[in-house]
Design a protein around this motif. Structure first.
Motif, PDB file in Angstrom:
ATOM      1  N   ALA A  19      13.476   6.714   3.026  1.00 40.48           N
ATOM      2  CA  ALA A  19      12.220   6.253   3.630  1.00 40.48           C
ATOM      3  C   ALA A  19      11.408   7.398   4.226  1.00 40.48           C
ATOM      4  O   ALA A  19      10.176   7.403   4.132  1.00 40.48           O
ATOM      5  N   ASP A  20      12.067   8.379   4.832  1.00 38.01           N
ATOM      6  CA  ASP A  20      11.352   9.453   5.509  1.00 38.01           C
ATOM      7  C   ASP A  20      10.632  10.395   4.545  1.00 38.01           C
ATOM      8  O   ASP A  20       9.777  11.177   4.972  1.00 38.01           O
ATOM      9  N   ALA A  21      10.962  10.317   3.271  1.00 37.47           N
ATOM     10  CA  ALA A  21      10.343  11.209   2.289  1.00 37.47           C
ATOM     11  C   ALA A  21       8.983  10.694   1.811  1.00 37.47           C
ATOM     12  O   ALA A  21       8.317  11.370   1.021  1.00 37.47           O
ATOM     13  N   TYR A  22       8.562   9.531   2.297  1.00 36.71           N
ATOM     14  CA  TYR A  22       7.331   8.919   1.806  1.00 36.71           C
ATOM     15  C   TYR A  22       6.198   9.072   2.811  1.00 36.71           C
ATOM     16  O   TYR A  22       6.393   9.004   4.025  1.00 36.71           O
ATOM     17  N   ASP A  23       4.994   9.282   2.284  1.00 32.45           N
ATOM     18  CA  ASP A  23       3.792   9.446   3.090  1.00 32.45           C
ATOM     19  C   ASP A  23       3.251   8.064   3.456  1.00 32.45           C
ATOM     20  O   ASP A  23       2.862   7.293   2.572  1.00 32.45           O
ATOM     21  N   LEU A  24       3.216   7.759   4.735  1.00 26.75           N
ATOM     22  CA  LEU A  24       2.732   6.456   5.195  1.00 26.75           C
ATOM     23  C   LEU A  24       1.298   6.521   5.716  1.00 26.75           C
ATOM     24  O   LEU A  24       0.778   5.525   6.223  1.00 26.75           O
ATOM     25  N   SER A  25       0.653   7.650   5.556  1.00 27.85           N
ATOM     26  CA  SER A  25      -0.665   7.832   6.170  1.00 27.85           C
ATOM     27  C   SER A  25      -1.735   6.947   5.548  1.00 27.85           C
ATOM     28  O   SER A  25      -2.748   6.638   6.188  1.00 27.85           O
ATOM     29  N   THR A  32       0.829  -1.210   0.000  1.00 24.21           N
ATOM     30  CA  THR A  32       0.000   0.000   0.000  1.00 24.21           C
ATOM     31  C   THR A  32       0.861   1.257   0.000  1.00 24.21           C
ATOM     32  O   THR A  32       0.479   2.273  -0.592  1.00 24.21           O
ATOM     33  N   ILE A  33       2.019   1.191   0.617  1.00 22.90           N
ATOM     34  CA  ILE A  33       2.920   2.343   0.602  1.00 22.90           C
ATOM     35  C   ILE A  33       3.430   2.605  -0.806  1.00 22.90           C
ATOM     36  O   ILE A  33       3.356   3.733  -1.314  1.00 22.90           O
ATOM     37  N   VAL A  34       3.947   1.575  -1.467  1.00 21.06           N
ATOM     38  CA  VAL A  34       4.562   1.818  -2.777  1.00 21.06           C
ATOM     39  C   VAL A  34       3.514   2.166  -3.827  1.00 21.06           C
ATOM     40  O   VAL A  34       3.767   3.027  -4.684  1.00 21.06           O
ATOM     41  N   TRP A  35       2.343   1.549  -3.767  1.00 20.86           N
ATOM     42  CA  TRP A  35       1.332   1.870  -4.777  1.00 20.86           C
ATOM     43  C   TRP A  35       0.746   3.263  -4.566  1.00 20.86           C
ATOM     44  O   TRP A  35       0.391   3.939  -5.538  1.00 20.86           O
ATOM     45  N   SER A  36       0.653   3.711  -3.329  1.00 24.64           N
ATOM     46  CA  SER A  36       0.146   5.066  -3.094  1.00 24.64           C
ATOM     47  C   SER A  36       1.216   6.123  -3.363  1.00 24.64           C
ATOM     48  O   SER A  36       0.915   7.316  -3.405  1.00 24.64           O
ATOM     49  N   SER A  37       2.467   5.679  -3.551  1.00 27.21           N
ATOM     50  CA  SER A  37       3.584   6.612  -3.794  1.00 27.21           C
ATOM     51  C   SER A  37       4.267   6.311  -5.120  1.00 27.21           C
ATOM     52  O   SER A  37       5.455   6.566  -5.284  1.00 27.21           O
ATOM     53  N   ARG A  38       3.519   5.803  -6.063  1.00 23.02           N
ATOM     54  CA  ARG A  38       4.113   5.334  -7.310  1.00 23.02           C
ATOM     55  C   ARG A  38       4.872   6.428  -8.054  1.00 23.02           C
ATOM     56  O   ARG A  38       5.974   6.202  -8.563  1.00 23.02           O
ATOM     57  N   ASP A  39       4.293   7.613  -8.122  1.00 24.55           N
ATOM     58  CA  ASP A  39       4.966   8.717  -8.823  1.00 24.55           C
ATOM     59  C   ASP A  39       6.251   9.110  -8.115  1.00 24.55           C
ATOM     60  O   ASP A  39       7.263   9.416  -8.763  1.00 24.55           O
ATOM     61  N   ARG A  40       6.215   9.109  -6.790  1.00 23.00           N
ATOM     62  CA  ARG A  40       7.414   9.459  -6.034  1.00 23.00           C
ATOM     63  C   ARG A  40       8.518   8.418  -6.253  1.00 23.00           C
ATOM     64  O   ARG A  40       9.700   8.759  -6.367  1.00 23.00           O
ATOM     65  N   ARG A  76       5.665   0.019  13.461  1.00 23.47           N
ATOM     66  CA  ARG A  76       5.233  -0.535  12.176  1.00 23.47           C
ATOM     67  C   ARG A  76       6.090  -0.074  11.010  1.00 23.47           C
ATOM     68  O   ARG A  76       6.347  -0.823  10.070  1.00 23.47           O
ATOM     69  N   ASP A  77       6.585   1.190  11.069  1.00 21.57           N
ATOM     70  CA  ASP A  77       7.319   1.713   9.922  1.00 21.57           C
ATOM     71  C   ASP A  77       8.763   1.219   9.853  1.00 21.57           C
ATOM     72  O   ASP A  77       9.474   1.516   8.897  1.00 21.57           O
ATOM     73  N   GLU A  78       9.194   0.432  10.836  1.00 25.68           N
ATOM     74  CA  GLU A  78      10.577  -0.037  10.840  1.00 25.68           C
ATOM     75  C   GLU A  78      10.872  -0.926   9.636  1.00 25.68           C
ATOM     76  O   GLU A  78      11.923  -0.809   9.013  1.00 25.68           O
ATOM     77  N   ILE A  79       9.931  -1.800   9.272  1.00 25.88           N
ATOM     78  CA  ILE A  79      10.144  -2.674   8.108  1.00 25.88           C
ATOM     79  C   ILE A  79      10.160  -1.859   6.818  1.00 25.88           C
ATOM     80  O   ILE A  79      10.903  -2.181   5.883  1.00 25.88           O
ATOM     81  N   TRP A  80       9.385  -0.779   6.768  1.00 29.17           N
ATOM     82  CA  TRP A  80       9.409   0.086   5.589  1.00 29.17           C
ATOM     83  C   TRP A  80      10.776   0.740   5.434  1.00 29.17           C
ATOM     84  O   TRP A  80      11.313   0.827   4.325  1.00 29.17           O
ATOM     85  N   HIS A  81      11.378   1.186   6.514  1.00 31.77           N
ATOM     86  CA  HIS A  81      12.686   1.837   6.445  1.00 31.77           C
ATOM     87  C   HIS A  81      13.736   0.885   5.878  1.00 31.77           C
ATOM     88  O   HIS A  81      14.574   1.290   5.057  1.00 31.77           O
TER      89      HIS A  81
END
Length: 360
Positions: free
Chosen positions: A203-209, A21-29, A188-193
């Motif tokens: 990692a910090d530049a991405y919106d995880l909301s 869900t993170i990568v698909w919601s941030s595809r352009d980024r 939760r965001d540790e695995i994303w980092h």
């Protein structure tokens, strides 16, 4: 042609939904940062996994679905950076299918990304996930054998990290297999980092909301769903897969049973012992091969002493009846709202089934 293709193959129930869900919601980024996420949407990656695994049901699928893998490869071939393909069902591929996938992506360098967790936690979570996908097997009989069929996902074939590593290492050198141990006690965001760091992303530049996890049910709630599935299978209700996903998984499981926050549970003692043996084999493999472990390998260990929890076979008919009657009351309220009042969907429900129905 893309320089590298990171193929995230799961394992199932290892924060895959959260990461996707993170990568698909941030595809352009991602594209701005040099990583291509190819396809029309996440279902293209699901269908690509079916194509790679030679699913015979493809002949009945739409042209859009049948051509998903071809379209992904064309996008990757036209790109000169890194690319990401992500779906947990790739984990079920045979060694031959994995080798063919690497050949089809060449001359790009394929890297395999495996998010993993201790096998006891994974086995427990995967059983309830199988119920969300209309499964009916009690936990005592769930995944007793290793399937030889790459179409089988809810099985040791994809749950056993050791078996997955053995198959995929025939297609990709160990140094290009990256295992990310999931720390379930960490934020939760540790695995994303760690996932983002592997891809070379900030990692910090991405919106995880807009990200959300695929959460589990309690022990009584899981048994209720299992019994409901038995009735649905017997009656052959809710035929199309899309409807099953909407009504069973989204509405009944995720929106009605998961929010009850029921009791956590373990498998029966013999299944715990089986998980320990398979888990140790995976750890031995990782210690003896040059796989790139991104994180603390100790996170994959099963504690010697487990906190006391119930097992699914301890659930009583009275407990099932209590949850089921409460569920019926909730269903009646929803039916009344939809058939009589039909109010505008509140913001909180827009992602769920009721919001979708109210917008029809």
């Amino acid at each position: 042609m893309a320089r590298r293709v990171f193929v995230h193959i799961g394992l199932p129930k290892t924060a895959t939904t959260y990461l996707q869900t993170i990568v698909w919601s941030s595809r352009d980024r991602l594209r701005e940062d040099g990583v291509l996420l190819p396809g029309l949407g996440r279902f293209d990656h699901l269908w690509s996994s079916r194509i790679v695994r030679d699913d015979p049901r493809l002949s009945k699928a739409s042209e859009e679905h049948r051509t998903a893998w071809e379209r992904l490869r064309e996008e990757i071939a036209a790109y000169d950076g890194d690319a990401l393909v992500t779906h947990e069902f790739f984990a079920a591929a045979s060694a031959e299918q994995a080798c063919r996938m690497a050949e089809q992506l060449a001359p790009a360098e394929m890297h395999v990304v495996i998010t993993a967790r201790d096998l006891l936690g994974l086995f427990t979570a995967s059983w309830q996930e199988s119920l969300k996908n209309r499964g009916t097997a009690p936990m005592s009989t769930y995944s007793r054998e290793v399937s030889e069929d790459p179409r089988d996902v809810w099985n040791w074939r994809t749950l056993d990290l050791h078996l997955v590593l053995q198959r995929w290492s025939e297609a990709v050198a160990h140094e290009r297999i990256h295992v990310l141990p999931l720390d379930t006690s960490a934020p939760r965001d540790e695995i994303w980092h760690r996932f983002a760091g592997l891809l070379g992303l900030g990692a910090d530049a991405y919106d995880l909301s807009r990200s959300f996890p695929n959460e589990s049910m309690g022990v009584v709630e899981a048994e209720v769903l299992r019994r409901v599935n038995e009735h649905l299978v017997a009656g052959k209700a809710l035929g199309p897969a899309r409807d099953r996903g909407m009504f069973i998984r989204t509405y009944l499981a995720d929106e009605r049973l998961v929010p009850r926050r029921g009791e956590k549970f373990w498998p029966q003692p013999d299944r715990v012992a089986e998980c320990r043996a398979r888990n140790e084999a995976a750890l031995d493999y990782l210690r003896s091969h040059p796989v790139d472990v991104v994180g603390d390998l100790a996170r994959l260990e099963i504690p010697a002493e487990l906190p006391p929890r119930r097992t699914p076979d301890s659930v009583t008919d009275a407990e099932v009846a209590a949850v089921a009657t409460d569920l019926i009351a909730s269903l009646l309220t929803d039916v009344r709202d939809l058939s009589v009042d039909r109010p505008a969907a509140p913001a909180a429900s827009r992602r769920g089934l009721l919001g979708a129905l109210r917008r029809r």
